[in-house]
Design an enzyme around this catalytic site. Structure first.
Site, mmCIF file in Angstrom:
data_model
loop_
_atom_site.group_PDB
_atom_site.id
_atom_site.type_symbol
_atom_site.label_atom_id
_atom_site.label_comp_id
_atom_site.label_asym_id
_atom_site.label_seq_id
_atom_site.Cartn_x
_atom_site.Cartn_y
_atom_site.Cartn_z
ATOM 1 C CG ASN A 112 1.482 11.002 -2.204
ATOM 2 O OD1 ASN A 112 1.069 9.849 -2.081
ATOM 3 N ND2 ASN A 112 1.320 11.710 -3.328
ATOM 4 C CG PHE A 116 -4.555 3.639 -4.212
ATOM 5 C CD1 PHE A 116 -4.423 4.977 -4.534
ATOM 6 C CD2 PHE A 116 -4.679 2.726 -5.243
ATOM 7 C CE1 PHE A 116 -4.396 5.410 -5.859
ATOM 8 C CE2 PHE A 116 -4.666 3.146 -6.574
ATOM 9 C CZ PHE A 116 -4.524 4.489 -6.877
ATOM 10 C CB SER A 175 -1.190 6.202 -7.922
ATOM 11 O OG SER A 175 -0.431 6.194 -6.723
ATOM 12 C CG ASN A 177 2.928 6.472 -4.106
ATOM 13 O OD1 ASN A 177 4.149 6.483 -4.190
ATOM 14 N ND2 ASN A 177 2.205 7.578 -4.049
ATOM 15 C CB THR A 178 -0.668 1.018 -6.506
ATOM 16 O OG1 THR A 178 -1.380 1.673 -5.441
ATOM 17 C CG2 THR A 178 -1.193 -0.396 -6.658
ATOM 18 C CE LYS A 210 -4.638 12.777 -10.808
ATOM 19 N NZ LYS A 210 -5.114 13.240 -9.497
ATOM 20 C CG ASN A 239 -1.449 10.645 -10.209
ATOM 21 O OD1 ASN A 239 -1.137 11.134 -9.128
ATOM 22 N ND2 ASN A 239 -2.267 9.609 -10.300
#
Length: 349
Positions: A112, A116, A175, A177-178, A210, A239
């Site tokens: 993915n 967010f 994460s 993705n940020t 996390k 994560n």
């Protein structure tokens, strides 16, 4: 109301749709309370007392499934021991462009790059505040917006907003993705964020951090030390990963984003065991990554986890996974000679 077996039987049909549409439909069905509650009470051997809460069983739903806390109570009633909603950011944001969620069914994995996407903290708090009577603990996972973020301002503000409503709060600094988020795992930045939270919200629910399963040894040592020094209650390990194991197959295997599911199990469990050794009992550890069975859950617990989270296997197997994995865990505990989950924690770390 759909019988649980019927809903789980429909799960494969959802995979005919693109992954994000299928997820949205499943979440919508849950939010409308179309599934029956679990009829059975958990065996007392599965109970875990930690983070100031009694968890009826150690199997929790990881953040990312219910980002906006739209189906918290229906998810709890499926039999989870706890549910973690989020990640939620200060302001609403749409996330990255679609497509951004990709199945790898041959590997029981998902990639993915959601970014967010969520409705923001105000909507999130309004939803969870309406459900004070809950059958199990609720965690809230918090992150920062892609634009205009100030971590030392935003994380404390999120903690303050959630303090009256969540049983624990998870700081997501991992994460992939940020942009720049994983840099917040560094000792200096993490210490600064935790100090800012303590200054603004000295009385609050337990804080978890996390972390990424891609942390090097020195990075893990720094996170563990910083968490203990600055009053965090525990770690979620971990994560999604940026690694791409050679066994990945399928048209989506090279998509950008974070990989979750079965290929993450060994990596995340090894990191969990190392964190258990470093923390020396001073942190509550939550094992997350690739859990598909009761045996997998017990492996996480024996590596040092007091609690276990899953997501990808739930997306593939549907709600019938929850009672199955709990029964498998009970059987695995007894076969290994343990009277309870608590007795097994850290025994193989």
């Amino acid at each position: 109301m759909l019988p649980l077996a019927v809903f789980s039987a429909l799960t494969p049909a959802l995979r005919l749709l693109d992954a994000e549409t299928a997820h949205a439909l499943a979440l919508r069905a849950l939010s409308l309370d179309l599934l029956p509650a679990s009829a059975s009470r958990d065996d007392p051997a599965l109970q875990v007392r930690t983070l100031g809460c009694l968890f009826p069983n150690p199997i929790g739903l990881a953040a990312g499934f219910d980002k906006n806390a739209e189906a918290v109570l229906p998810l709890m009633r499926l039999g989870f021991g706890f549910v973690e909603a989020g990640s939620v950011t200060p302001r609403p944001q749409s996330g990255n462009p679609r497509p951004r969620l990709f199945r790898l069914p041959a590997n029981q994995a998902v990639i993915n790059r959601m970014g967010f996407n969520n409705h923001g903290i105000d909507a999130f708090v309004a939803r969870i505040a309406a459900h004070r009577a809950r059958p199990c603990p609720l965690g809230a996972n918090i992150g920062i917006n892609k634009e205009g973020a100030d971590p030392e301002r935003d994380y404390p503000a999120l903690v303050a907003a959630l303090t009256p409503h969540a049983d624990y709060i998870t700081i997501n600094v991992s994460s992939p993705n940020t942009p720049g988020l994983r840099d917040l795992q560094s000792e200096a930045r993490l210490a600064s964020i935790l100090a800012a939270i303590t200054s603004l919200v000295p009385v609050r629910p337990p804080l978890l951090i996390k972390i990424a399963p891609d942390l090097a040894e020195v990075g893990l040592e720094a996170v563990v030390t910083t968490a203990i020094t600055h009053g965090a209650a525990g770690l979620i390990i971990g994560n999604t990963t940026l690694a791409r194991p050679p066994e990945l197959i399928g048209a989506n295997a090279k998509q950008a984003g974070g990989l979750s599911g079965a290929p993450l199990f060994a990596r995340s469990t090894a990191l969990l065991a190392r964190a258990h050794a470093l923390a020396a009992g001073k942190l509550t550890l939550v094992g997350c990554g690739g859990v598909r069975s009761g045996a997998d859950a017990l492996a996480k617990i024996r590596a040092g986890a007091s609690l276990v989270q899953l997501y990808t296997s739930f997306a593939y197997a549907g709600p019938a996974l929850v009672p199955r994995i709990k029964q498998e865990l009970l059987t695995a505990l007894r076969q290994a000679g343990f009277a309870s989950v608590t007795e097994a924690i850290g025994t193989a770390a």
